[in-house]
Design a protein around this motif. Structure first.
Motif, short mmCIF file in Angstrom:
data_model
loop_
_atom_site.label_atom_id
_atom_site.label_comp_id
_atom_site.label_asym_id
_atom_site.label_seq_id
_atom_site.Cartn_x
_atom_site.Cartn_y
_atom_site.Cartn_z
N ILE A 119 45.26 33.77 52.38
CA ILE A 119 45.23 35.06 53.09
C ILE A 119 46.66 35.40 53.47
CG2 ILE A 119 44.48 36.29 55.16
CD1 ILE A 119 41.96 34.62 55.19
N LYS A 120 47.11 36.60 53.16
CA LYS A 120 48.45 37.07 53.50
C LYS A 120 48.35 38.36 54.30
CE LYS A 120 53.04 37.38 53.07
NZ LYS A 120 53.96 36.49 53.80
N ASP A 121 48.78 38.30 55.56
CA ASP A 121 48.73 39.47 56.44
C ASP A 121 47.32 40.06 56.50
OD1 ASP A 121 51.47 39.10 56.73
OD2 ASP A 121 51.95 40.48 55.11
N GLY A 122 46.33 39.18 56.59
CA GLY A 122 44.94 39.60 56.74
C GLY A 122 44.20 39.89 55.45
N ILE A 123 44.89 39.87 54.31
CA ILE A 123 44.30 40.24 53.02
C ILE A 123 44.14 39.01 52.13
CG2 ILE A 123 44.54 41.68 50.96
CD1 ILE A 123 44.14 43.27 53.53
N LEU A 124 42.97 38.87 51.49
CA LEU A 124 42.77 37.76 50.55
C LEU A 124 43.74 37.92 49.38
CD1 LEU A 124 40.92 35.26 50.10
CD2 LEU A 124 39.59 36.70 48.54
N ALA A 125 44.61 36.91 49.19
CA ALA A 125 45.70 37.04 48.24
C ALA A 125 45.55 36.17 47.00
CB ALA A 125 47.03 36.71 48.94
N ASN A 126 45.02 34.96 47.16
CA ASN A 126 44.94 34.02 46.04
C ASN A 126 43.80 33.05 46.27
OD1 ASN A 126 47.55 34.48 44.38
ND2 ASN A 126 48.35 34.25 46.47
N ARG A 127 43.60 32.19 45.28
CA ARG A 127 42.68 31.06 45.41
C ARG A 127 43.32 29.85 44.75
NH1 ARG A 127 38.83 34.87 44.28
NH2 ARG A 127 39.39 36.10 42.46
N LEU A 128 42.71 28.70 44.94
CA LEU A 128 43.27 27.44 44.44
C LEU A 128 42.68 27.12 43.07
CD1 LEU A 128 43.06 25.41 47.76
CD2 LEU A 128 44.95 26.80 46.90
N HIS A 129 43.56 26.67 42.16
CA HIS A 129 43.14 26.52 40.76
C HIS A 129 43.54 25.20 40.13
CE1 HIS A 129 41.53 30.46 39.73
NE2 HIS A 129 42.57 31.07 40.30
N SER A 130 42.72 24.79 39.16
CA SER A 130 43.12 23.85 38.11
C SER A 130 43.54 24.69 36.91
CB SER A 130 41.93 22.96 37.72
OG SER A 130 40.89 23.76 37.14
N ALA A 171 42.41 29.66 33.82
CA ALA A 171 42.15 30.34 32.55
C ALA A 171 40.84 31.11 32.60
CB ALA A 171 42.13 29.32 31.41
N LYS A 172 39.81 30.54 33.20
CA LYS A 172 38.51 31.21 33.30
C LYS A 172 38.60 32.51 34.07
CE LYS A 172 35.30 27.27 33.04
NZ LYS A 172 34.38 26.40 33.82
N MET A 173 39.42 32.52 35.13
CA MET A 173 39.49 33.68 36.01
C MET A 173 40.73 34.54 35.74
SD MET A 173 38.02 31.94 39.54
CE MET A 173 37.44 33.49 40.23
N ASN A 174 41.46 34.19 34.66
CA ASN A 174 42.64 34.95 34.26
C ASN A 174 43.65 35.06 35.40
OD1 ASN A 174 44.15 36.35 32.34
ND2 ASN A 174 43.37 38.35 33.02
#
Length: 453
Positions: free
Chosen positions: A298-309, A314-317
């Motif tokens: 979360i960056k400044d209240g906004i969902l910004a990223n998620r954690l990946h392998s 690749a699945k979520m581009n």
């Protein structure tokens, strides 16, 4: 070792293949009550091969490094049997690196007798109180070297030196039993565990004080949460929701966790950062050889990223984040957190407290559970807040709620960020405890449901 691993890779018949080899040694000392429950030193050697063939994964773990080519062949044959799937891996680049750990004092340079004497001293401090029924003191250290190689040309050697201690005091008065706990552990060396006397005294006092605390009245409260409980909330209630394998497999969560969606005020930022040298969750590279990084969830209240392998990215581009972690050579990498925390802002704890007319100050965590967006956490200790002042101690404080509503209800974020490691860790997919750190500053949350009488 390098020649053996690289030669084994040449024999592989796979679209992608990885080899991890772990070698290491460690020490453990454990006191329960007056008894020395266990003490000893151990060593380990093992590895694994993970092969991808036509979209199917094969995995073989082993302890006999000399027979590595046979294990490579076995992993490739397994992968062929489960192939015909659509699996690709995000690009990460070729890495060749040797990573050494810098510590203040290597626990390998401290005798087993000295480690025992340290634990015995801490145990005696706890047992010195007449109201303490029993105690627990546990010391652990490990010195490991990980070799990683893949068919793309990466070869990485990483050294890790972990050291930590945990203490527990259990107090009893009639049928009333209360306990308190504390733990430290990270990659900085032995010095930190040498000065834990004050914490042993504090844990002992906390367990005894809880005997005279009254149960809290159930209801909705404004709650000020300390850095330790803030970290547990950040990790358990939100961090796991940010792991891409969980998101990708859950249609409801994919709809909720949309990048760009608001989850809190402009002051709210939540981070996972595997690059923090010395912290329990530090790794320069994850178990797939991907460099770790600072990722704003979360960056400044906004969902910004998620954690990946590499696979989930690749699945979520999306871009890989270096969060594929395996607890050991006998396990496959899955998406895991590293050092997860809420960023600090400019509020002081004193101002936060002064602005709270009626509420609860909750400290630490005895554990809890989450179910998608719902959470339940038990505070280690808590106090009533009245007219901006900390008043009587209360116990049995259980915080429950919806994580997304709770994030929106954070109305003050402190300036006192602290990160905590320890001998505990994160559990997921049967892999536990994985070393991590979590933390945050003091925060204030409106309308929190507290269970009690």
């Amino acid at each position: 070792m390098e020649k053996l691993i690289k030669n084994a890779l040449k024999s592989a018949k796979a679209d992608h293949i990885e080899i991890r080899v772990n070698e290491g040694r460690g020490t453990g000392v454990s006191y329960v009550g007056k008894e020395l429950e266990s003490i000893g030193e151990s060593s380990m050697m093992g590895g694994c091969v993970r092969a991808l063939v036509n979209g199917g994964w094969g995995f073989v773990a082993f302890n006999d490094i000399e027979d590595l080519p046979r294990y490579v062949k076995m992993a490739c044959e397994q992968a062929k049997l489960v192939g015909n799937k659509d699996v690709s891996l995000a690009e990460t680049g070729i890495v060749n690196d040797i990573v050494k750990t810098q510590v203040d004092l290597d626990p390998a340079d401290v005798s087993l007798i000295d480690k025992h004497d340290l634990c015995q001293k801490y145990n005696n401090i706890i047992l010195s109180s007449k109201k303490i029924q029993t105690s627990s003191v546990r010391y652990v250290d490990s010195h490991g070297t990980l070799y990683f190689a893949n068919s793309e040309g990466s070869f990485i050697v990483c050294e890790n030196i972990f050291c930590g201690v945990s203490v527990m005091a259990m107090a009893k008065d009639g049928m009333d039993v209360q306990q308190a706990y504390n733990s430290i552990g990270d990659l900085r060396g032995y010095r930190k565990v040498e000065n834990f006397e004050e914490s042993c005294e504090e844990v002992t006092k906390r367990a005894v004080d809880l005997l005279s605390a009254k149960p809290v009245d159930a209801g909705k409260y404004t709650v000020i949460v300390d850095p330790k409980l803030c970290g547990v909330f950040t990790h358990e209630a939100f961090g796991h929701l940010s792991e891409a394998d969980f998101i990708y497999e859950n249609q409801k969560l994919r709809e909720i966790m949309k990048i760009g969606k608001r989850f809190g005020s402009d002051e709210l930022s939540i981070v996972d950062d595997g690059t923090l040298v010395g912290e329990a969750g530090y790794n320069k590279y994850d178990s797939e050889g991907t460099p770790t990084q600072k990722t704003y969830l979360i960056k400044d209240g906004i969902l910004a990223n998620r954690l990946h392998s590499r696979e989930t990215a690749a699945k979520m581009n999306e871009d890989p984040t270096g969060n594929a972690r395996a607890i050991g050579y006998g396990s496959e990498p899955i998406v895991r957190m590293t050092n997860t925390y809420m960023e600090s802002r400019d509020q002081t704890f004193e101002d936060m407290l002064a602005g709270t007319e009626d509420g609860i100050y909750a400290k630490g965590s005895l554990g809890g559970q989450t179910n998608t967006e719902m959470f339940t956490f038990s505070a280690e200790e808590a106090y009533r807040i009245k007219a901006g002042k900390i008043c009587e101690q209360v116990r049995d404080v259980v915080l429950t709620g919806n994580v997304f509503e709770t994030l929106m209800n954070i109305d003050a974020i402190g300036n006192d960020l602290v990160l905590y490691g320890g001998l505990g860790g994160c559990g997921k997919g049967g892999q536990s405890p994985l070393r991590v750190s979590d933390g945050g500053p003091h925060i204030r949350i409106k309308n929190v449901t507290i269970g009690g009488r």
